[in-house]
Design a protein around this motif. Structure first.
Motif, PDB file in Angstrom:
ATOM      1  N   ARG A  54      -0.666 -11.832  -2.584  1.00 10.02           N
ATOM      2  CA  ARG A  54       0.522 -12.891  -2.662  1.00 10.02           C
ATOM      3  C   ARG A  54       0.814 -12.161  -3.922  1.00 10.02           C
ATOM      4  NH1 ARG A  54      -1.135 -17.937  -6.886  1.00 10.02           N
ATOM      5  NH2 ARG A  54      -2.388 -16.385  -7.796  1.00 10.02           N
ATOM      6  N   VAL A  55       2.338 -11.676  -4.565  1.00  9.90           N
ATOM      7  CA  VAL A  55       2.536 -11.463  -5.531  1.00  9.90           C
ATOM      8  C   VAL A  55       3.804 -12.210  -6.159  1.00  9.90           C
ATOM      9  CG1 VAL A  55       4.929 -10.108  -6.338  1.00  9.90           C
ATOM     10  CG2 VAL A  55       2.757  -8.816  -5.038  1.00  9.90           C
ATOM     11  N   ARG A  56       2.983 -13.093  -7.737  1.00 17.24           N
ATOM     12  CA  ARG A  56       4.136 -14.073  -8.177  1.00 17.24           C
ATOM     13  C   ARG A  56       4.800 -13.520 -10.173  1.00 17.24           C
ATOM     14  NH1 ARG A  56      -0.063 -16.407 -12.242  1.00 17.24           N
ATOM     15  NH2 ARG A  56       1.060 -15.393 -13.521  1.00 17.24           N
ATOM     16  N   SER A  95       0.327 -12.412   5.127  1.00 17.11           N
ATOM     17  CA  SER A  95      -0.610 -12.235   6.020  1.00 17.11           C
ATOM     18  C   SER A  95      -1.012 -11.003   5.891  1.00 17.11           C
ATOM     19  CB  SER A  95      -0.295 -12.984   7.614  1.00 17.11           C
ATOM     20  OG  SER A  95      -1.128 -11.972   8.696  1.00 17.11           O
ATOM     21  N   GLY A  96      -2.685 -10.846   5.569  1.00 20.67           N
ATOM     22  CA  GLY A  96      -2.707  -9.181   5.161  1.00 20.67           C
ATOM     23  C   GLY A  96      -3.262  -8.798   4.398  1.00 20.67           C
ATOM     24  N   PHE A  97      -3.158  -7.554   4.839  1.00 19.46           N
ATOM     25  CA  PHE A  97      -2.952  -6.555   3.341  1.00 19.46           C
ATOM     26  C   PHE A  97      -0.860  -6.236   3.095  1.00 19.46           C
ATOM     27  CE2 PHE A  97      -4.433  -2.062   1.006  1.00 19.46           C
ATOM     28  CZ  PHE A  97      -4.442  -3.228  -0.234  1.00 19.46           C
ATOM     29  N   GLN A  98      -0.465  -7.092   2.388  1.00 17.33           N
ATOM     30  CA  GLN A  98       0.876  -6.222   2.834  1.00 17.33           C
ATOM     31  C   GLN A  98       1.318  -6.324   0.726  1.00 17.33           C
ATOM     32  OE1 GLN A  98       3.614  -6.654   5.582  1.00 17.33           O
ATOM     33  NE2 GLN A  98       2.123  -8.715   6.001  1.00 17.33           N
ATOM     34  N   LEU A  99       0.546  -5.372  -0.306  1.00 17.18           N
ATOM     35  CA  LEU A  99       1.048  -5.759  -1.570  1.00 17.18           C
ATOM     36  C   LEU A  99       2.844  -5.229  -1.182  1.00 17.18           C
ATOM     37  CD1 LEU A  99      -1.917  -4.516  -3.188  1.00 17.18           C
ATOM     38  CD2 LEU A  99      -0.695  -6.768  -3.708  1.00 17.18           C
TER      39      LEU A  99
END
Length: 365
Positions: A33-35, A134-138
């Motif tokens: 998540r990026v907020r 989904s998963g590791f996707q920064l």
């Protein structure tokens, strides 16, 4: 292509895409998540603003969102027009915070067509823009959030200081307004009693560790939310890269711990996995916390490629579908806690049985 969201029923009628287990390292990282926190320049912060001012913020923000490509097919919901149960469902789907869900003041959310992008309005800050993956996707989550932020910035006058950066209600968000996080599954480190050392090292490099639902939530099911802490004096890309670097180190540590488990305690590990699956598959009453903890063991078994278990997306979806709000929505009415436990067990049995019918691997000998 996923059809656009038109109603709340459309939203709850399908699984959140960040649960589909399709992203990189999905066996270890549930979601990314990026907020971004933003405020309008001419309006007091939410806790100081009058309701009529917050109504104006809601109108300005939703109007600007409607004109963007990012939110072109979005669903807009007002908290005070939703039932307490529906607001709880939004919390369970990680779309809104507990603060936004209180339904008292002029608050709401704009949800993108695929639920990967959302915009909380009048929470602690006027805007909380959130991208989920989904998963590791920064890097991908940051790209989506940054693009939507640029579009909104062209339509809205954000409170910004050339010296400090974006101004926010809480000083801990001032600067970039960025909170990036990964929801990571670390069962092997917990089983080997090495988790406290790892968490200590994470916090020593300036990152936060929280539970499944973020701030003030408990750790359940060996799921830890790791996020950046610094927003002042550090750029967005630097924060993202720092979190990505540390997360990769944690993933490598967990992978080595899983290798040790399978090498030194294979029978005990498989026994734990199959006991958990058996309880889920045949239970007659189960609490939501029990489901989360049992799913942790099953998730470990799936990542170790044990034959006969359900697919990863099914395990992920159970984390949300068995929560009280979703459960009662599925039932069609309110349930007492004991009634919820019985209906939850029925739902879990049905989901696992359906997974077995729909092409799941043959049961082990």
């Amino acid at each position: 292509m996923t059809p656009p969201l038109k109603t709340f029923d459309d939203l709850v009628g399908r699984a959140s895409p960040w649960l589909d287990g399709s992203g990189p390292h999905a066996d270890l990282v549930v979601s990314t998540r990026v907020r971004l926190a933003r405020n309008l320049a001419a309006v007091p912060f939410t806790h100081r603003a009058r309701d009529e001012q917050l109504q104006g913020v809601f109108a300005s923000v939703t109007g600007a969102a409607d004109r963007t490509a990012a939110f072109g097919d979005a669903l807009t919901l007002r908290m005070n027009e939703l039932s307490a149960l529906d607001r709880q469902i939004l919390v369970e789907r990680h779309l809104v915070s507990h603060e936004l869900s209180d339904g008292v003041r002029p608050r709401g959310i704009v949800i993108g067509g695929e639920e990967r992008l959302s915009l909380m309005v009048n929470e602690e800050d006027h805007l909380r823009l959130q991208a989920m993956a989904s998963g590791f996707q920064l890097a991908e989550a940051w790209r989506v959030a940054d693009g939507a932020d640029d579009e909104l910035d062209r339509a809205l006058d954000f409170a910004f200081s050339e010296e400090i950066g974006y101004l926010t209600s809480c000083p801990t968000n001032t600067g970039t307004g960025l909170r990036a996080s990964v929801l990571i599954h670390l069962p092997a480190l917990v089983l080997l009693q090495e988790i406290h050392k790892v968490l200590k090292s994470i916090m020593q490099v300036g990152l936060n560790v929280r539970g499944l639902y973020g701030e003030h939530s408990d750790v359940m099911g060996n799921l830890f939310q790791i996020s950046n802490q610094t927003t002042l004096g550090q750029g967005e890309r630097d924060s993202i890269e720092s979190l990505e670097r540390v997360t990769r180190q944690v993933l490598e540590t967990e992978e080595r711990a899983r290798e040790r488990l399978t090498r030194d305690a294979r029978v005990q590990t498989e026994d734990k996995v199959w006991r958990a699956y058996g309880l889920l598959r045949y239970c007659r009453a189960v609490s939501s916390q029990e489901v989360i903890n049992l799913c942790s063991a099953v998730r470990l078994g799936v990542s170790l490629a044990l034959p006969g278990l359900c697919p990863l997306p099914v395990v992920n979806e159970l984390l949300v579908l068995t929560q009280p709000g979703h459960l009662q929505r599925h039932y069609g009415g309110e349930l007492t806690p004991p009634e919820r436990n019985v209906f939850r067990a029925q739902l879990v049995r049905e989901r696992l049985a359906a997974a077995e019918r729909n092409g799941g691997p043959e049961p082990p000998p």
